[in-house]
Design a protein around this motif. Structure first.
Motif, PDB file in Angstrom:
ATOM      1  N   VAL A  34     -59.350   9.479  25.301  1.00 22.29           N
ATOM      2  CA  VAL A  34     -59.007   8.151  25.297  1.00 22.29           C
ATOM      3  C   VAL A  34     -59.557   7.385  26.732  1.00 22.29           C
ATOM      4  CG1 VAL A  34     -57.043   6.556  25.725  1.00 22.29           C
ATOM      5  CG2 VAL A  34     -56.629   8.345  24.245  1.00 22.29           C
ATOM      6  N   GLY A  35     -59.944   6.374  26.315  1.00 20.06           N
ATOM      7  CA  GLY A  35     -60.447   5.271  27.209  1.00 20.06           C
ATOM      8  C   GLY A  35     -59.961   4.051  27.450  1.00 20.06           C
ATOM      9  N   TRP A  36     -59.991   3.477  28.800  1.00 17.10           N
ATOM     10  CA  TRP A  36     -59.344   2.059  29.035  1.00 17.10           C
ATOM     11  C   TRP A  36     -60.686   1.457  29.274  1.00 17.10           C
ATOM     12  CZ3 TRP A  36     -54.678   0.006  28.181  1.00 17.10           C
ATOM     13  CH2 TRP A  36     -53.717   0.641  27.729  1.00 17.10           C
ATOM     14  N   PHE A  37     -60.742   0.050  28.653  1.00 16.26           N
ATOM     15  CA  PHE A  37     -61.861  -0.880  29.027  1.00 16.26           C
ATOM     16  C   PHE A  37     -61.159  -2.115  29.045  1.00 16.26           C
ATOM     17  CE2 PHE A  37     -65.741   1.723  27.850  1.00 16.26           C
ATOM     18  CZ  PHE A  37     -64.954   2.663  27.104  1.00 16.26           C
ATOM     19  N   GLU A  44     -69.058  -8.865  29.355  1.00 13.46           N
ATOM     20  CA  GLU A  44     -69.147  -8.045  28.410  1.00 13.46           C
ATOM     21  C   GLU A  44     -67.733  -7.152  28.907  1.00 13.46           C
ATOM     22  OE1 GLU A  44     -73.811  -7.683  28.002  1.00 13.46           O
ATOM     23  OE2 GLU A  44     -72.722  -6.049  28.735  1.00 13.46           O
ATOM     24  N   ARG A  45     -67.431  -6.115  27.577  1.00 10.20           N
ATOM     25  CA  ARG A  45     -66.587  -5.178  27.985  1.00 10.20           C
ATOM     26  C   ARG A  45     -67.011  -4.130  28.732  1.00 10.20           C
ATOM     27  NH1 ARG A  45     -63.322  -3.294  22.598  1.00 10.20           N
ATOM     28  NH2 ARG A  45     -63.376  -5.841  22.440  1.00 10.20           N
ATOM     29  N   GLU A  46     -66.036  -3.811  29.643  1.00 10.43           N
ATOM     30  CA  GLU A  46     -66.650  -2.653  30.645  1.00 10.43           C
ATOM     31  C   GLU A  46     -65.491  -1.638  30.959  1.00 10.43           C
ATOM     32  OE1 GLU A  46     -66.790  -4.862  34.444  1.00 10.43           O
ATOM     33  OE2 GLU A  46     -64.525  -4.669  34.903  1.00 10.43           O
ATOM     34  N   PHE A  47     -66.137  -0.455  31.132  1.00 13.16           N
ATOM     35  CA  PHE A  47     -65.359   0.499  31.435  1.00 13.16           C
ATOM     36  C   PHE A  47     -64.257   0.650  32.502  1.00 13.16           C
ATOM     37  CE2 PHE A  47     -64.481   5.061  31.451  1.00 13.16           C
ATOM     38  CZ  PHE A  47     -64.617   5.727  32.754  1.00 13.16           C
ATOM     39  N   VAL A  48     -63.238   1.241  32.183  1.00 10.27           N
ATOM     40  CA  VAL A  48     -62.285   1.387  33.344  1.00 10.27           C
ATOM     41  C   VAL A  48     -61.930   2.798  33.761  1.00 10.27           C
ATOM     42  CG1 VAL A  48     -59.802   0.627  34.085  1.00 10.27           C
ATOM     43  CG2 VAL A  48     -61.279  -0.974  32.919  1.00 10.27           C
ATOM     44  N   ALA A  49     -61.471   3.315  32.953  1.00 15.37           N
ATOM     45  CA  ALA A  49     -61.127   4.798  33.110  1.00 15.37           C
ATOM     46  C   ALA A  49     -61.031   5.541  31.718  1.00 15.37           C
ATOM     47  CB  ALA A  49     -59.590   4.769  33.732  1.00 15.37           C
ATOM     48  N   THR A  50     -61.056   6.986  31.819  1.00 13.79           N
ATOM     49  CA  THR A  50     -60.994   7.784  30.617  1.00 13.79           C
ATOM     50  C   THR A  50     -60.388   9.195  30.959  1.00 13.79           C
ATOM     51  OG1 THR A  50     -62.249   8.731  28.760  1.00 13.79           O
ATOM     52  CG2 THR A  50     -63.146   8.944  30.941  1.00 13.79           C
ATOM     53  N   ILE A  51     -59.732   9.801  29.997  1.00  9.74           N
ATOM     54  CA  ILE A  51     -58.930  11.072  30.058  1.00  9.74           C
ATOM     55  C   ILE A  51     -59.470  11.785  28.905  1.00  9.74           C
ATOM     56  CG2 ILE A  51     -57.147  10.080  28.927  1.00  9.74           C
ATOM     57  CD1 ILE A  51     -55.421  11.783  31.210  1.00  9.74           C
ATOM     58  N   SER A  63     -64.679   0.408  40.623  1.00 10.71           N
ATOM     59  CA  SER A  63     -64.285  -0.866  40.953  1.00 10.71           C
ATOM     60  C   SER A  63     -62.512  -0.434  40.853  1.00 10.71           C
ATOM     61  CB  SER A  63     -64.512  -2.156  40.236  1.00 10.71           C
ATOM     62  OG  SER A  63     -63.968  -1.533  38.588  1.00 10.71           O
ATOM     63  N   VAL A  64     -62.185   0.556  40.365  1.00 14.32           N
ATOM     64  CA  VAL A  64     -60.741   0.912  40.225  1.00 14.32           C
ATOM     65  C   VAL A  64     -60.459   2.234  40.809  1.00 14.32           C
ATOM     66  CG1 VAL A  64     -60.890  -0.500  38.144  1.00 14.32           C
ATOM     67  CG2 VAL A  64     -60.763   1.940  37.838  1.00 14.32           C
ATOM     68  N   LYS A  65     -61.550   3.020  41.218  1.00 12.33           N
ATOM     69  CA  LYS A  65     -61.168   4.289  41.923  1.00 12.33           C
ATOM     70  C   LYS A  65     -60.248   4.079  42.965  1.00 12.33           C
ATOM     71  CE  LYS A  65     -64.459   6.695  41.319  1.00 12.33           C
ATOM     72  NZ  LYS A  65     -65.828   7.680  41.422  1.00 12.33           N
ATOM     73  N   GLY A  66     -59.300   5.070  43.203  1.00 12.73           N
ATOM     74  CA  GLY A  66     -58.285   4.944  44.018  1.00 12.73           C
ATOM     75  C   GLY A  66     -57.111   4.055  43.982  1.00 12.73           C
ATOM     76  N   ARG A  67     -57.296   2.979  43.081  1.00 16.48           N
ATOM     77  CA  ARG A  67     -56.247   1.993  42.791  1.00 16.48           C
ATOM     78  C   ARG A  67     -55.418   2.231  41.442  1.00 16.48           C
ATOM     79  NH1 ARG A  67     -57.258  -3.373  42.089  1.00 16.48           N
ATOM     80  NH2 ARG A  67     -59.250  -2.642  41.267  1.00 16.48           N
ATOM     81  N   PHE A  68     -56.419   2.682  40.315  1.00 22.15           N
ATOM     82  CA  PHE A  68     -55.650   3.071  39.115  1.00 22.15           C
ATOM     83  C   PHE A  68     -55.714   4.560  38.672  1.00 22.15           C
ATOM     84  CE2 PHE A  68     -57.418  -1.211  36.905  1.00 22.15           C
ATOM     85  CZ  PHE A  68     -56.894  -2.162  37.954  1.00 22.15           C
ATOM     86  N   HIS A  69     -54.762   4.868  37.947  1.00 16.46           N
ATOM     87  CA  HIS A  69     -54.621   6.259  37.807  1.00 16.46           C
ATOM     88  C   HIS A  69     -54.404   6.336  36.008  1.00 16.46           C
ATOM     89  CE1 HIS A  69     -53.503  10.413  37.916  1.00 16.46           C
ATOM     90  NE2 HIS A  69     -52.322   9.989  37.417  1.00 16.46           N
ATOM     91  N   ILE A  70     -55.089   7.087  35.405  1.00 22.65           N
ATOM     92  CA  ILE A  70     -54.651   7.430  33.997  1.00 22.65           C
ATOM     93  C   ILE A  70     -54.386   8.834  33.745  1.00 22.65           C
ATOM     94  CG2 ILE A  70     -57.284   8.444  33.567  1.00 22.65           C
ATOM     95  CD1 ILE A  70     -57.137   7.126  31.000  1.00 22.65           C
ATOM     96  N   MET A  83     -51.703   0.795  37.437  1.00 23.18           N
ATOM     97  CA  MET A  83     -52.611  -0.078  38.176  1.00 23.18           C
ATOM     98  C   MET A  83     -52.055  -0.678  39.269  1.00 23.18           C
ATOM     99  SD  MET A  83     -54.575  -2.094  34.952  1.00 23.18           S
ATOM    100  CE  MET A  83     -52.972  -3.080  34.809  1.00 23.18           C
ATOM    101  N   ASN A  84     -52.441  -0.446  40.480  1.00 22.19           N
ATOM    102  CA  ASN A  84     -51.975  -0.617  41.755  1.00 22.19           C
ATOM    103  C   ASN A  84     -52.902  -1.517  42.623  1.00 22.19           C
ATOM    104  OD1 ASN A  84     -49.745   1.166  41.290  1.00 22.19           O
ATOM    105  ND2 ASN A  84     -51.085   2.875  42.108  1.00 22.19           N
ATOM    106  N   SER A  85     -52.467  -2.325  43.505  1.00 24.20           N
ATOM    107  CA  SER A  85     -53.216  -3.213  44.407  1.00 24.20           C
ATOM    108  C   SER A  85     -54.075  -3.872  43.413  1.00 24.20           C
ATOM    109  CB  SER A  85     -53.995  -2.299  45.201  1.00 24.20           C
ATOM    110  OG  SER A  85     -53.312  -1.643  46.314  1.00 24.20           O
ATOM    111  N   LEU A  86     -53.437  -4.497  42.623  1.00 22.50           N
ATOM    112  CA  LEU A  86     -54.256  -5.470  41.694  1.00 22.50           C
ATOM    113  C   LEU A  86     -54.690  -6.683  42.578  1.00 22.50           C
ATOM    114  CD1 LEU A  86     -51.875  -5.430  38.740  1.00 22.50           C
ATOM    115  CD2 LEU A  86     -54.368  -4.611  38.810  1.00 22.50           C
ATOM    116  N   ASN A  87     -55.895  -7.177  41.976  1.00 27.30           N
ATOM    117  CA  ASN A  87     -56.569  -8.304  42.589  1.00 27.30           C
ATOM    118  C   ASN A  87     -57.051  -9.299  41.268  1.00 27.30           C
ATOM    119  OD1 ASN A  87     -59.554  -7.927  42.134  1.00 27.30           O
ATOM    120  ND2 ASN A  87     -58.933  -5.952  43.237  1.00 27.30           N
TER     121      ASN A  87
END
Length: 124
Positions: A34-37, A44-51, A63-70, A83-87
């Motif tokens: 599963v991936g989150w985009f 454009e659609r961009e990659f966020v995280a995958t498991i 851009s999300v490493k250390g802030r997001f956890h899948i 998703m933590n420390s959102l901006n």
């Protein structure tokens, strides 16, 4: 046919947290990576995280490493994105995607099934 439903989006302030959920309609969801985009207006659609199928391998965009956890709970057919420390740069429609043929990919073309998306808006 696999149906994916995202939930958990909303309007938050800078520094807040959100947890997105992606729930699948298929009982063999544990066989799928599963991936989150995400896609912001005009971008454009961009990659966020995958498991991967087991949850043993995870990958994140810088851009999300250390802030997001899948993570995933295969007993509940659900994948989560904490998703933590959102901006404001995190503002976008977030999509989950699934595919049985890969162990987790950064490329949206590798995913067969997609959810309808959930809006995340971060105000400054």
């Amino acid at each position: 046919q696999v149906q994916l439903v995202e939930s958990g989006g909303g309007l938050v302030q800078t520094g807040d947290s959100l947890m997105l959920s992606c729930t699948a309609s298929i009982r063999t969801f544990s066989n799928y990576a599963v991936g989150w985009f995400r896609q912001a207006p005009g971008k454009e659609r961009e990659f966020v995280a995958t498991i991967d199928w087991s949850g043993g391998t995870r990958d994140y965009d810088d851009s999300v490493k250390g802030r997001f956890h899948i993570s995933r709970d295969n007993a509940k057919n659900t994948v989560y994105l904490q998703m933590n420390s959102l901006n404001p740069d995190d503002t976008a429609v977030y999509y989950c995607a699934a595919d049985p043929n890969y162990s987790g990919s950064r490329y949206y073309v590798h995913y067969t099934y997609w959810g309808q998306g959930t809006q995340v808006t971060v105000s400054s």
